[in-house]
Design a protein around this motif. Sequence first.
Motif, short mmCIF file in Angstrom:
data_model
loop_
_atom_site.label_atom_id
_atom_site.label_comp_id
_atom_site.label_asym_id
_atom_site.label_seq_id
_atom_site.Cartn_x
_atom_site.Cartn_y
_atom_site.Cartn_z
N SER A 130 0.86 -1.04 0.18
CA SER A 130 -0.03 0.00 0.07
C SER A 130 1.03 1.27 0.02
CB SER A 130 -1.03 -0.06 1.09
OG SER A 130 -0.08 0.30 2.31
N THR A 131 0.36 2.29 -0.22
CA THR A 131 0.84 3.81 -0.32
C THR A 131 0.16 4.45 0.64
OG1 THR A 131 -0.08 4.30 -2.41
CG2 THR A 131 2.21 3.27 -2.44
N GLY A 132 -0.71 4.23 1.43
CA GLY A 132 -1.51 4.89 2.09
C GLY A 132 -3.01 3.95 2.61
N THR A 153 -3.75 8.89 -3.67
CA THR A 153 -3.84 7.93 -2.52
C THR A 153 -4.21 8.77 -1.30
OG1 THR A 153 -1.85 6.54 -3.41
CG2 THR A 153 -2.40 6.39 -0.90
N LEU A 154 -3.77 9.93 -1.17
CA LEU A 154 -4.31 10.95 -0.03
C LEU A 154 -5.55 11.06 -0.25
CD1 LEU A 154 -3.17 12.78 2.23
CD2 LEU A 154 -3.23 14.73 0.48
N THR A 159 -11.02 10.12 1.67
CA THR A 159 -12.44 9.97 1.25
C THR A 159 -13.12 8.95 2.44
OG1 THR A 159 -12.25 10.87 -0.70
CG2 THR A 159 -14.23 9.58 -0.43
N HIS A 160 -12.48 7.69 2.43
CA HIS A 160 -12.95 6.80 3.23
C HIS A 160 -13.27 7.25 4.64
CE1 HIS A 160 -12.58 3.84 0.25
NE2 HIS A 160 -11.43 3.38 0.32
N MET A 189 -13.38 10.65 -6.08
CA MET A 189 -12.85 11.76 -5.25
C MET A 189 -11.48 11.85 -5.40
SD MET A 189 -15.51 13.10 -3.92
CE MET A 189 -14.53 14.58 -3.21
N GLU A 190 -10.65 10.86 -5.47
CA GLU A 190 -9.31 10.90 -5.90
C GLU A 190 -9.09 11.49 -7.15
OE1 GLU A 190 -7.45 6.78 -8.20
OE2 GLU A 190 -8.13 6.43 -6.03
#
Length: 317
Positions: A130-132, A153-154, A159-160, A189-190
């Motif tokens: 993963s990256t986040g 990723t941010l 958003t989650h 949203m990403e």
Amino acid sequence: KFGWLPKARLQRYEQGERYLAGRWISTEEDARRHADISNGWDVETEHYAIRTNHSIEAAVAVGEKLETLYRLWSQLFIRYYCSQSDVIALFDGRAKPGAVARPKFQIVLFRDREDYNRALRPAMPNIGISTGVYVERTRRAHFFVGPECDDRTLYHEATHQLFHESRPVAPDVGQKANFWIIEGIAMFMESLRQEDGFHVLGGFDDERVYAARYRLLHDSFYVPLGELVDFGMDQFQKDPQIAKLYSQSAGLTNFLVFHDGGRYRDAVVLYLLAVYTGRADRGSLARLASAGYADLDAQYREYLAGNDEKPSIEIED
């Protein structure tokens, strides 16, 4: 650059000094004292509390991006976190969105990939892929500084976090069914980006939608909605064609947001509300959209195959 500072300290900060425990120290000493994430710098924005062992500047930069996401998310999904009476009061000028105080969203920003892996691997052995990640149990989103961790990723993981923490939600959201929309809306949203002075979301030129179009029209891959809504998290994530399922989920979400001038946009918000509060069943989306799944399948194919326009949501900065 440094977050909120007393004006009298700004010049010395710009000269490379830091104020800690009542005295001025060098940036090198400050970094040494905050090298471990447990003693990291704490930077607060209006809606976020960020702990980092990279630098104050990195936390401030992430905080600015997250506040932009929060502002846009709050506008688009007001019916998710506000009651009908709250929405009416808002448009009557009797209330403001987000007027109810809530704890700040917790963000952990690690110095690098190595620190991120080391801290999270005991609880998540596969964290290295993963990256986040947003962890519902701890109500924290974790990221690291480095070329691997990008804005997509941010925004995705944050958003989650917004959907999980902006109102009471059911335990194990999406575990049994309707998991696709949880990832679909995060992928929507990403796509947040800035173009010509506007914040833009979605559109056919987004990489996720481009992939969805390719999977459908070139690979002939498509899981009918009537089947996809039955996928819980485990079935979705263990499917051998998981990458294609993610692409389809992104494409379907864009379709539901933009098709026919936003015909299904309100249905998407209410569907998300039903999923996150544990009230959704396999027929929820069809009822909210007032359209059968077979009809939505056909409209989705037509939308991707025949629409040369590039619809997107543009919100002025």
